[in-house]
Design a protein around this motif. Structure first.
Motif, PDB file in Angstrom:
ATOM      1  N   ALA A  43      23.009  33.741  62.873  1.00  0.00           N
ATOM      2  CA  ALA A  43      22.870  35.022  63.585  1.00  0.00           C
ATOM      3  C   ALA A  43      23.621  36.130  62.849  1.00  0.00           C
ATOM      4  O   ALA A  43      23.099  37.234  62.677  1.00  0.00           O
ATOM      5  CB  ALA A  43      23.388  34.878  65.016  1.00  0.00           C
ATOM      6  N   VAL A  44      24.817  35.834  62.391  1.00  0.00           N
ATOM      7  CA  VAL A  44      25.644  36.854  61.731  1.00  0.00           C
ATOM      8  C   VAL A  44      25.020  37.329  60.418  1.00  0.00           C
ATOM      9  O   VAL A  44      25.090  38.510  60.078  1.00  0.00           O
ATOM     10  CB  VAL A  44      27.072  36.309  61.499  1.00  0.00           C
ATOM     11  CG1 VAL A  44      27.821  37.125  60.463  1.00  0.00           C
ATOM     12  CG2 VAL A  44      27.835  36.313  62.809  1.00  0.00           C
ATOM     13  N   VAL A  95      20.643  38.806  61.390  1.00  0.00           N
ATOM     14  CA  VAL A  95      20.357  40.033  62.163  1.00  0.00           C
ATOM     15  C   VAL A  95      20.547  41.319  61.330  1.00  0.00           C
ATOM     16  O   VAL A  95      19.697  42.214  61.367  1.00  0.00           O
ATOM     17  CB  VAL A  95      21.194  40.048  63.473  1.00  0.00           C
ATOM     18  CG1 VAL A  95      21.059  41.383  64.185  1.00  0.00           C
ATOM     19  CG2 VAL A  95      20.750  38.897  64.391  1.00  0.00           C
ATOM     20  N   PRO A 140      23.486  34.422  70.593  1.00  0.00           N
ATOM     21  CA  PRO A 140      24.307  34.973  69.490  1.00  0.00           C
ATOM     22  C   PRO A 140      23.582  36.071  68.714  1.00  0.00           C
ATOM     23  O   PRO A 140      24.211  37.037  68.279  1.00  0.00           O
ATOM     24  CB  PRO A 140      24.606  33.757  68.604  1.00  0.00           C
ATOM     25  CG  PRO A 140      23.671  32.684  69.025  1.00  0.00           C
ATOM     26  CD  PRO A 140      23.323  32.968  70.450  1.00  0.00           C
ATOM     27  N   ALA A 141      22.253  35.933  68.548  1.00  0.00           N
ATOM     28  CA  ALA A 141      21.509  36.966  67.808  1.00  0.00           C
ATOM     29  C   ALA A 141      21.549  38.294  68.571  1.00  0.00           C
ATOM     30  O   ALA A 141      21.721  39.362  67.967  1.00  0.00           O
ATOM     31  CB  ALA A 141      20.066  36.521  67.582  1.00  0.00           C
ATOM     32  N   VAL A 169      25.023  39.829  68.144  1.00  0.00           N
ATOM     33  CA  VAL A 169      25.174  40.441  66.816  1.00  0.00           C
ATOM     34  C   VAL A 169      24.376  41.742  66.745  1.00  0.00           C
ATOM     35  O   VAL A 169      24.867  42.753  66.220  1.00  0.00           O
ATOM     36  CB  VAL A 169      24.715  39.468  65.698  1.00  0.00           C
ATOM     37  CG1 VAL A 169      24.754  40.165  64.340  1.00  0.00           C
ATOM     38  CG2 VAL A 169      25.603  38.238  65.662  1.00  0.00           C
ATOM     39  N   ALA A 170      23.156  41.734  67.286  1.00  0.00           N
ATOM     40  CA  ALA A 170      22.316  42.942  67.234  1.00  0.00           C
ATOM     41  C   ALA A 170      23.005  44.102  67.958  1.00  0.00           C
ATOM     42  O   ALA A 170      23.070  45.217  67.443  1.00  0.00           O
ATOM     43  CB  ALA A 170      20.952  42.650  67.859  1.00  0.00           C
ATOM     44  N   HIS A 195      26.197  45.079  65.859  1.00  0.00           N
ATOM     45  CA  HIS A 195      25.892  45.643  64.537  1.00  0.00           C
ATOM     46  C   HIS A 195      25.173  46.984  64.621  1.00  0.00           C
ATOM     47  O   HIS A 195      25.466  47.902  63.866  1.00  0.00           O
ATOM     48  CB  HIS A 195      25.050  44.637  63.744  1.00  0.00           C
ATOM     49  CG  HIS A 195      24.741  45.095  62.347  1.00  0.00           C
ATOM     50  ND1 HIS A 195      25.702  45.150  61.359  1.00  0.00           N
ATOM     51  CD2 HIS A 195      23.597  45.521  61.764  1.00  0.00           C
ATOM     52  CE1 HIS A 195      25.151  45.582  60.236  1.00  0.00           C
ATOM     53  NE2 HIS A 195      23.886  45.820  60.452  1.00  0.00           N
ATOM     54  N   TYR A 196      24.211  47.069  65.539  1.00  0.00           N
ATOM     55  CA  TYR A 196      23.398  48.293  65.558  1.00  0.00           C
ATOM     56  C   TYR A 196      23.898  49.348  66.552  1.00  0.00           C
ATOM     57  O   TYR A 196      23.576  50.517  66.408  1.00  0.00           O
ATOM     58  CB  TYR A 196      21.931  47.947  65.855  1.00  0.00           C
ATOM     59  CG  TYR A 196      21.302  47.155  64.719  1.00  0.00           C
ATOM     60  CD1 TYR A 196      21.041  47.752  63.480  1.00  0.00           C
ATOM     61  CD2 TYR A 196      21.004  45.797  64.854  1.00  0.00           C
ATOM     62  CE1 TYR A 196      20.496  47.030  62.427  1.00  0.00           C
ATOM     63  CE2 TYR A 196      20.457  45.067  63.809  1.00  0.00           C
ATOM     64  CZ  TYR A 196      20.205  45.692  62.599  1.00  0.00           C
ATOM     65  OH  TYR A 196      19.682  44.987  61.548  1.00  0.00           O
ATOM     66  N   ILE A 198      28.739  45.187  60.979  1.00  0.00           N
ATOM     67  CA  ILE A 198      29.637  44.032  60.877  1.00  0.00           C
ATOM     68  C   ILE A 198      29.941  43.635  59.435  1.00  0.00           C
ATOM     69  O   ILE A 198      30.666  42.681  59.206  1.00  0.00           O
ATOM     70  CB  ILE A 198      29.081  42.804  61.635  1.00  0.00           C
ATOM     71  CG1 ILE A 198      27.733  42.363  61.037  1.00  0.00           C
ATOM     72  CG2 ILE A 198      28.954  43.092  63.103  1.00  0.00           C
ATOM     73  CD1 ILE A 198      27.294  40.991  61.560  1.00  0.00           C
ATOM     74  N   GLU A 217      32.184  39.621  59.009  1.00  0.00           N
ATOM     75  CA  GLU A 217      31.364  38.453  59.359  1.00  0.00           C
ATOM     76  C   GLU A 217      32.217  37.284  59.855  1.00  0.00           C
ATOM     77  O   GLU A 217      31.868  36.611  60.829  1.00  0.00           O
ATOM     78  CB  GLU A 217      30.524  37.995  58.152  1.00  0.00           C
ATOM     79  CG  GLU A 217      29.370  38.910  57.785  1.00  0.00           C
ATOM     80  CD  GLU A 217      29.758  39.950  56.748  1.00  0.00           C
ATOM     81  OE1 GLU A 217      30.974  40.165  56.530  1.00  0.00           O
ATOM     82  OE2 GLU A 217      28.845  40.566  56.155  1.00  0.00           O
ATOM     83  N   ILE A 264      33.415  37.849  63.383  1.00  0.00           N
ATOM     84  CA  ILE A 264      32.286  37.773  64.334  1.00  0.00           C
ATOM     85  C   ILE A 264      31.861  36.312  64.538  1.00  0.00           C
ATOM     86  O   ILE A 264      31.574  35.899  65.670  1.00  0.00           O
ATOM     87  CB  ILE A 264      31.082  38.620  63.837  1.00  0.00           C
ATOM     88  CG1 ILE A 264      31.503  40.063  63.577  1.00  0.00           C
ATOM     89  CG2 ILE A 264      29.929  38.561  64.830  1.00  0.00           C
ATOM     90  CD1 ILE A 264      31.779  40.893  64.786  1.00  0.00           C
ATOM     91  N   ILE A 265      31.833  35.536  63.459  1.00  0.00           N
ATOM     92  CA  ILE A 265      31.449  34.117  63.607  1.00  0.00           C
ATOM     93  C   ILE A 265      32.439  33.419  64.540  1.00  0.00           C
ATOM     94  O   ILE A 265      32.058  32.650  65.415  1.00  0.00           O
ATOM     95  CB  ILE A 265      31.410  33.408  62.230  1.00  0.00           C
ATOM     96  CG1 ILE A 265      30.213  33.895  61.403  1.00  0.00           C
ATOM     97  CG2 ILE A 265      31.309  31.878  62.401  1.00  0.00           C
ATOM     98  CD1 ILE A 265      30.181  33.393  59.978  1.00  0.00           C
TER      99      ILE A 265
END
Lengths: 238, 239
Positions: free
Chosen positions: A175-176, A179, B188-189, B192-193, B196-197, B202, B206, B209-210
């Motif tokens: 995902a990291v 995306v 998780p996607a 992150v979206a 990040h947006y 990010i 990374e 965030i992980i």
């Protein structure tokens, strides 16, 4: 003494060569221990041989990106030190940043300016790049065993869900990295989509025509071909 | 034959000792160079130059240990962290090897195969870098070729596209199959979206965030498992 007299000097090459040789011997020893253990566990020889072949082929394309990193760093730092860092412990994504951060902390605007100031900045840059990783290495020494042991225990304790939990851990990494591609422009997205399509297509071909050998190289082939496709996408965008 | 614990202890003892020697070795290189050429920098200069990197790389290391060691196992982890290029080569390579072999991380077979995979991968990468170092001058036109630069600049989208398919599609986990596993990437996607947006890019974060995503991903998978959206079933042998 000039910067590049030291950076491309035979002494640094010999030391770096010895360091890399040490790590290669370790790879060989770890491999020998694992192969012996694999035989004890009764893992099929074909599985081991497929693991070796697929890992070797898989590594080729990303390694070329690392080699390109060496080519990018060599004009500023010489060949020996980037050769060491990219072969051992370093990452192509961080190394140039690390060298630049060390250089700017020394008061130089860029690496090229440090190289004009004699050999002394090279010593400081090498120490800084090494010392920056000292904490990471100490943590590795202390915690790898503890974390691995904990993961195995938690997996066993969680029963069937333990299998699920371990299986989805890698999704956090996916995902990291995945995306943000959608904000990196058309070429990155097109390359990403090409890679997905190629992987599905090759998996279909391997299954349909019962090409067991292809199954081991789907990822490697998709990787190389979709990297090549990025050239086409770039030309089309222009 | 050693039992699992004996092997685990032996590989960790070997890994730790070799890592300690490695730690000494990497500091020996600048020390010998500085001593021979008499170019020792001042301690304050070194500390100043080191501190920024230390503060960036140490949290990344924490994140990599927590996130990657359960997937790689001990032996492969020592090799991976020692040879570098973790998330762009070693981890995907080992995960691909386990997936092809149909074994799970955090299993005995997984530990052994991921170590073999990372050892082979390290040897290949080192050989390619060695060839490049030796042939840097003749290879310069190849490396400066725009097509080569474009292709290598896009290695991550190419790599993660292929990985995404192979990890979402299969749920093969040794003697069992995990069905509906792909659903666990949605949460998780989305996180992150949004981050990040909508909040901050990010890039460079990374690792952190992980680390944050790991419990979120597992809790999300737990919820789906409880709701019957993800199931674990025995593998049916092929006829």
């Amino acid at each position: 003494m000039e910067f590049f007299d030291v950076a491309n000097g035979s002494l640094l090459f010999v030391l770096v060569g010895a360091g890399i040789a040490y790590v290669m011997v370790q790879c060989a020893l770890f491999m020998r221990m694992s192969l012996k253990r694999a035989r004890e566990l009764g893992i099929d020889r074909k599985v081991i041989s497929d693991t070796i072949k697929s890992s070797a082929v898989f590594t080729l394309a990303p390694s070329i990106a690392v080699a390109l990193g060496l080519a990018a760093m060599a004009p500023s730092l010489g060949i020996a030190w980037p050769w060491f860092r990219l072969s051992v412990i370093g990452s192509v994504s961080y190394e140039l940043m690390a060298a630049n951060m060390a250089t700017s902390a020394l008061g130089f605007a860029k690496l090229a300016d440090a190289a004009k100031a004699g050999a002394e900045p090279l010593g400081a840059i090498m120490y800084a790049m090494t010392g920056g990783l000292a904490g990471a290495i100490i943590l590795d020494i202390i915690f790898i065993k503890k974390v691995d042991s904990l993961a195995v225990r938690l997996k066993a304790k969680a029963g069937d869900f333990g299998v699920v939990a371990i299986g989805v851990l890698f999704f956090a990494v996916l995902a990291v990295f995945v995306v943000p591609f959608f904000g990196q422009g058309v070429v990155a997205v097109a390359t990403f989509v090409t890679s997905i399509v190629l992987t599905l297509f090759l998996a279909f071909v391997a299954k349909k025509f019962r090409l067991a050998w292809l199954g081991n190289f789907i990822l490697a082939f998709s990787l190389i071909l979709s990297m090549c496709s990025s050239v086409l996408w770039t030309a089309m965008v222009k | 034959m050693e039992n699992r614990e004996q092997y685990f202890n032996r590989i960790n003892r070997f890994g730790r000792i070799s890592f300690i020697i490695f730690f000494v070795l990497i500091f020996t290189i600048p020390t010998v160079v500085c001593a021979v050429y008499d170019i020792f920098p001042g301690l304050a200069t070194v500390l100043k130059a080191t501190m920024g990197l230390f503060l960036i790389l140490t949290p990344i290391a924490i994140s990599e240990i927590v996130s990657f060691v359960p997937l790689l196992g001990s032996g492969a982890s020592y090799l991976t962290f020692e040879t570098g290029n973790v998330s762009n080569i070693k981890l995907p390579c080992a995960m691909n090897a386990l997936k092809l072999a149909g074994v799970q991380p955090a299993s005995e077979e997984g530990e052994v195969l991921s170590t073999i995979s990372v050892a082979v991968s390290s040897i290949v990468t080192t050989s390619i870098i060695l060839i490049t170092a030796l042939l840097l001058a003749p290879l310069a036109p190849v490396f400066s070729n725009p097509a080569v630069r474009t292709a290598t600049a896009n290695v991550l989208p190419a790599l993660f596209g292929a990985l995404l398919v192979s990890f979402l599609a299969a749920g093969d986990a040794g003697s069992v199959v995990v069905k509906g596993q792909w659903k666990a990437i949605i949460l998780p996607a989305l996180v992150v979206a949004v981050v990040h947006y909508l909040i901050f890019p990010i890039k460079g974060w990374e690792g952190v965030i992980i680390l944050v995503l790991l419990p979120i991903t597992i809790l999300g998978a737990r919820f789906l498992y409880k709701k019957g959206q993800i199931t674990v079933v025995p593998k049916v042998p092929k006829a």
